[in-house]
Enzyme design. Structure first.
Site, PDB file in Angstrom:
ATOM      1  N   ASP A 183       0.894  -1.153   0.000  1.00 24.36           N
ATOM      2  CA  ASP A 183       0.000   0.000   0.000  1.00 24.36           C
ATOM      3  C   ASP A 183       0.931   1.200   0.000  1.00 24.36           C
ATOM      4  O   ASP A 183       1.679   1.401   0.963  1.00 24.36           O
ATOM      5  CB  ASP A 183      -0.884  -0.015   1.262  1.00 24.36           C
ATOM      6  CG  ASP A 183      -1.836   1.180   1.289  1.00 24.36           C
ATOM      7  OD1 ASP A 183      -1.550   2.187   0.601  1.00 24.36           O
ATOM      8  OD2 ASP A 183      -2.850   1.110   2.006  1.00 24.36           O
ATOM      9  N   TYR A 215     -13.811  12.808 -15.838  1.00 25.04           N
ATOM     10  CA  TYR A 215     -12.458  12.355 -15.491  1.00 25.04           C
ATOM     11  C   TYR A 215     -11.788  13.329 -14.511  1.00 25.04           C
ATOM     12  O   TYR A 215     -10.918  12.948 -13.729  1.00 25.04           O
ATOM     13  CB  TYR A 215     -11.615  12.157 -16.760  1.00 25.04           C
ATOM     14  CG  TYR A 215     -10.484  11.175 -16.546  1.00 25.04           C
ATOM     15  CD1 TYR A 215     -10.749   9.865 -16.127  1.00 25.04           C
ATOM     16  CD2 TYR A 215      -9.159  11.548 -16.727  1.00 25.04           C
ATOM     17  CE1 TYR A 215      -9.722   8.965 -15.919  1.00 25.04           C
ATOM     18  CE2 TYR A 215      -8.126  10.648 -16.526  1.00 25.04           C
ATOM     19  CZ  TYR A 215      -8.416   9.363 -16.116  1.00 25.04           C
ATOM     20  OH  TYR A 215      -7.392   8.472 -15.897  1.00 25.04           O
ATOM     21  N   LYS A 239      -2.905  12.678 -14.500  1.00 23.32           N
ATOM     22  CA  LYS A 239      -2.329  11.917 -15.626  1.00 23.32           C
ATOM     23  C   LYS A 239      -1.457  12.833 -16.488  1.00 23.32           C
ATOM     24  O   LYS A 239      -0.456  12.369 -17.050  1.00 23.32           O
ATOM     25  CB  LYS A 239      -3.426  11.273 -16.468  1.00 23.32           C
ATOM     26  CG  LYS A 239      -4.233  10.190 -15.746  1.00 23.32           C
ATOM     27  CD  LYS A 239      -3.409   8.998 -15.294  1.00 23.32           C
ATOM     28  CE  LYS A 239      -4.275   7.827 -14.871  1.00 23.32           C
ATOM     29  NZ  LYS A 239      -3.517   6.790 -14.158  1.00 23.32           N
ATOM     30  N   ALA A 259     -11.218   0.236 -10.819  1.00 19.71           N
ATOM     31  CA  ALA A 259     -10.913   1.675 -10.753  1.00 19.71           C
ATOM     32  C   ALA A 259     -11.906   2.456 -11.612  1.00 19.71           C
ATOM     33  O   ALA A 259     -12.375   3.535 -11.223  1.00 19.71           O
ATOM     34  CB  ALA A 259      -9.482   1.926 -11.207  1.00 19.71           C
TER      35      ALA A 259
HETATM   36  N1  LIG Z   1      -9.748   1.223 -16.657  1.00 20.76           N
HETATM   37  C1  LIG Z   1      -9.546   2.167 -17.540  1.00 20.76           C
HETATM   38  O1  LIG Z   1     -10.417   2.511 -18.336  1.00 20.76           O
HETATM   39  C2  LIG Z   1      -8.201   2.842 -17.597  1.00 20.76           C
HETATM   40  C3  LIG Z   1      -7.843   3.544 -18.764  1.00 20.76           C
HETATM   41  C4  LIG Z   1      -6.620   4.164 -18.810  1.00 20.76           C
HETATM   42  C5  LIG Z   1      -5.776   4.101 -17.735  1.00 20.76           C
HETATM   43  N2  LIG Z   1      -6.147   3.407 -16.606  1.00 20.76           N
HETATM   44  C6  LIG Z   1      -5.197   3.363 -15.485  1.00 20.76           C
HETATM   45  O2  LIG Z   1      -4.747   2.041 -15.324  1.00 20.76           O
HETATM   46  C7  LIG Z   1      -4.263   1.885 -13.997  1.00 20.76           C
HETATM   47  C8  LIG Z   1      -4.815   0.598 -13.405  1.00 20.76           C
HETATM   48  O3  LIG Z   1      -6.198   0.707 -13.190  1.00 20.76           O
HETATM   49  P1  LIG Z   1      -7.234  -0.423 -13.612  1.00 20.76           P
HETATM   50  O4  LIG Z   1      -8.189   0.220 -14.537  1.00 20.76           O
HETATM   51  O5  LIG Z   1      -6.544  -1.658 -13.988  1.00 20.76           O
HETATM   52  O6  LIG Z   1      -8.071  -0.652 -12.269  1.00 20.76           O
HETATM   53  P2  LIG Z   1      -7.821  -1.623 -11.008  1.00 20.76           P
HETATM   54  O7  LIG Z   1      -8.798  -1.186  -9.991  1.00 20.76           O
HETATM   55  O8  LIG Z   1      -7.844  -3.042 -11.428  1.00 20.76           O
HETATM   56  O9  LIG Z   1      -6.339  -1.261 -10.568  1.00 20.76           O
HETATM   57  C9  LIG Z   1      -6.044  -0.128  -9.787  1.00 20.76           C
HETATM   58  C10 LIG Z   1      -5.006  -0.580  -8.804  1.00 20.76           C
HETATM   59  O10 LIG Z   1      -4.544   0.527  -8.016  1.00 20.76           O
HETATM   60  C11 LIG Z   1      -4.241  -0.014  -6.772  1.00 20.76           C
HETATM   61  N3  LIG Z   1      -4.103   1.013  -5.731  1.00 20.76           N
HETATM   62  C12 LIG Z   1      -4.965   1.995  -5.409  1.00 20.76           C
HETATM   63  N4  LIG Z   1      -4.501   2.645  -4.298  1.00 20.76           N
HETATM   64  C13 LIG Z   1      -3.330   2.045  -3.954  1.00 20.76           C
HETATM   65  C14 LIG Z   1      -2.399   2.230  -2.918  1.00 20.76           C
HETATM   66  N5  LIG Z   1      -2.579   3.160  -1.971  1.00 20.76           N
HETATM   67  N6  LIG Z   1      -1.303   1.422  -2.858  1.00 20.76           N
HETATM   68  C15 LIG Z   1      -1.102   0.453  -3.788  1.00 20.76           C
HETATM   69  N7  LIG Z   1      -1.974   0.210  -4.788  1.00 20.76           N
HETATM   70  C16 LIG Z   1      -3.072   0.999  -4.873  1.00 20.76           C
HETATM   71  C17 LIG Z   1      -5.411  -0.951  -6.473  1.00 20.76           C
HETATM   72  O11 LIG Z   1      -5.095  -1.849  -5.439  1.00 20.76           O
HETATM   73  C18 LIG Z   1      -5.551  -1.621  -7.824  1.00 20.76           C
HETATM   74  O12 LIG Z   1      -4.761  -2.794  -7.880  1.00 20.76           O
HETATM   75  C19 LIG Z   1      -4.642   3.153 -13.251  1.00 20.76           C
HETATM   76  O13 LIG Z   1      -3.522   4.021 -13.251  1.00 20.76           O
HETATM   77  C20 LIG Z   1      -5.732   3.740 -14.129  1.00 20.76           C
HETATM   78  O14 LIG Z   1      -5.850   5.139 -13.977  1.00 20.76           O
HETATM   79  C21 LIG Z   1      -7.335   2.779 -16.521  1.00 20.76           C
END
Ligand SMILES: NC(=O)c1ccc[n+]([C@@H]2O[C@H](COP(=O)([O-])OP(=O)(O)OC[C@H]3O[C@@H](n4cnc5c(N)ncnc54)[C@H](O)[C@@H]3O)[C@@H](O)[C@H]2O)c1
Length: 319
Positions: A129, A220, A227, A260
């Protein structure tokens, strides 16, 4: 759905919500609301089939046989469940022959991450974390001790308090802003700092961004600001670490239905728009994002750095 039968597991995602494939569904007692709930589940299931199980868009991974990343060892941070972008990356890096260390947020997340870690034979599985002082350092210390080197890091985490994320940027509190930037941007800079001494023979660092950094994307909000900072950090890190053979990239996937993403209001509308507007005419999968990221970790990509690579079916080039 056509010829396919899908058995959906609707699980309790917290006290008053239910979830399916990483999306929260309102959980309510009244019959009318229950009908609404089931309609939402059906829509998500249909989209899931369309994205992941359609015969027209087979998964790319089983076809990947070449051990292009054999001998490379890396850390992947951000697996929450099997829908996580980080999981798409972990599968792809492993399929290409790399060894992968993974982390999980806390004890609650551990039970979801551990089976996935086993599936890719992760030799190092640790809690992380980023809000807990010392945990990031502990992960890199363990890697130093066990591997003595590191070839790649995938940073796939972001967080913004609900008030900050769902409010206007103009109203964001100092605390909301600081927390969003801290978890979503600074931790990537810190991971680069901790990885640098382990990448004596070069390496690659990746983080996940989104188009909302460049354009105003409805809902967003402050995450777009974070970002933009993250993509800028990528360029500075790439310039500073380039002489050591360390390459740095942001990957910018199109919208994906992950946990997320469920924090972003009207996310379904974003998915519909992405599909309609992208030249490829389809949504991306976590496997698409994973293989693109793994490609950039290959030595063949040694002169590509500082990029923001869109994996969005071409959405970002369209007016
Ligand atoms: N889902 C989308 O549409 C999308 C598009 C573009 C970019 N992203 C980015 O991709 C990345 C991953 O997100 P995702 O969509 O796979 O969702 P997800 O929820 O599967 O992953 C997000 C991760 O962030 C971790 N996290 C949050 N707070 C934390 C902390 N304090 N310490 C450690 N880990 C922490 C969570 O445990 C989780 O594993 C993010 O940066 C997100 O902004 C997502």
């Amino acid at each position: 759905m056509g010829d396919d039968n899908l058995e959906a597991e609707v699980a309790q995602s917290n006290e008053d919500r239910r979830g399916i494939v990483g999306r929260d569904i309102p959980h309510i007692d009244a019959a009318k609301d229950r009908r609404q709930s089931f309609r939402a589940i059906k829509k998500i299931a249909e989209r899931y089939i369309e994205t992941y199980m359609s015969k027209n868009t087979p998964l790319t991974l089983p076809a990947v046989k070449a051990k292009l990343l054999e001998g490379k060892r890396g850390l992947i941070v951000g697996i929450a469940n099997e829908n996580s972008i980080a999981w798409g990356c972990a599968k792809a890096f492993r399929a290409f022959g790399a060894e992968v260390a993974v982390t999980y947020l806390n004890d609650k997340a551990k039970k979801y991450v551990e089976p996935l870690a086993r599936a890719i034979e992760a030799p190092i599985v640790l809690p992380l974390d980023v809000n807990t002082p010392g945990q990031m350092e502990a992960v890199f210390e363990r890697i130093a001790k066990e591997w003595g080197k590191l070839d790649f890091v995938v940073h796939s985490i972001a967080f913004s308090p609900k008030d900050a994320l769902q409010g206007r940027v103009v109203d964001v509190s100092r605390e909301g802003f600081a927390k969003t930037m801290d978890v979503s941007c600074w931790t990537f800079i810190r991971m680069a700092h901790l990885a640098e001494p382990l990448m004596r023979k070069g390496g690659s660092l990746f983080t996940m961004s989104y188009y909302g950094s460049q354009m105003v994307v409805k809902n967003y909000n402050i995450m777009g600001v974070a970002k933009a900072a993250l993509e800028c950090a990528v360029r500075y890190l790439a310039a500073e670490l380039g002489p050591k053979g360390i390459r740095v990239h942001a990957i910018s996937p199109g919208p994906l239905a992950t946990r997320a993403a469920s924090g972003i209001p009207e996310f379904d509308a974003l998915l519909d728009k992405a599909k309609a507007k992208a030249p490829a005419g389809s949504l991306v999968s976590i496997d698409d994002v994973g293989v693109a990221t793994a490609f950039l970790a290959h030595d063949a990509a040694r002169l590509i750095t500082g990029e923001t690579l869109y994996v969005d079916g071409g959405y970002h080039i369209m007016d």
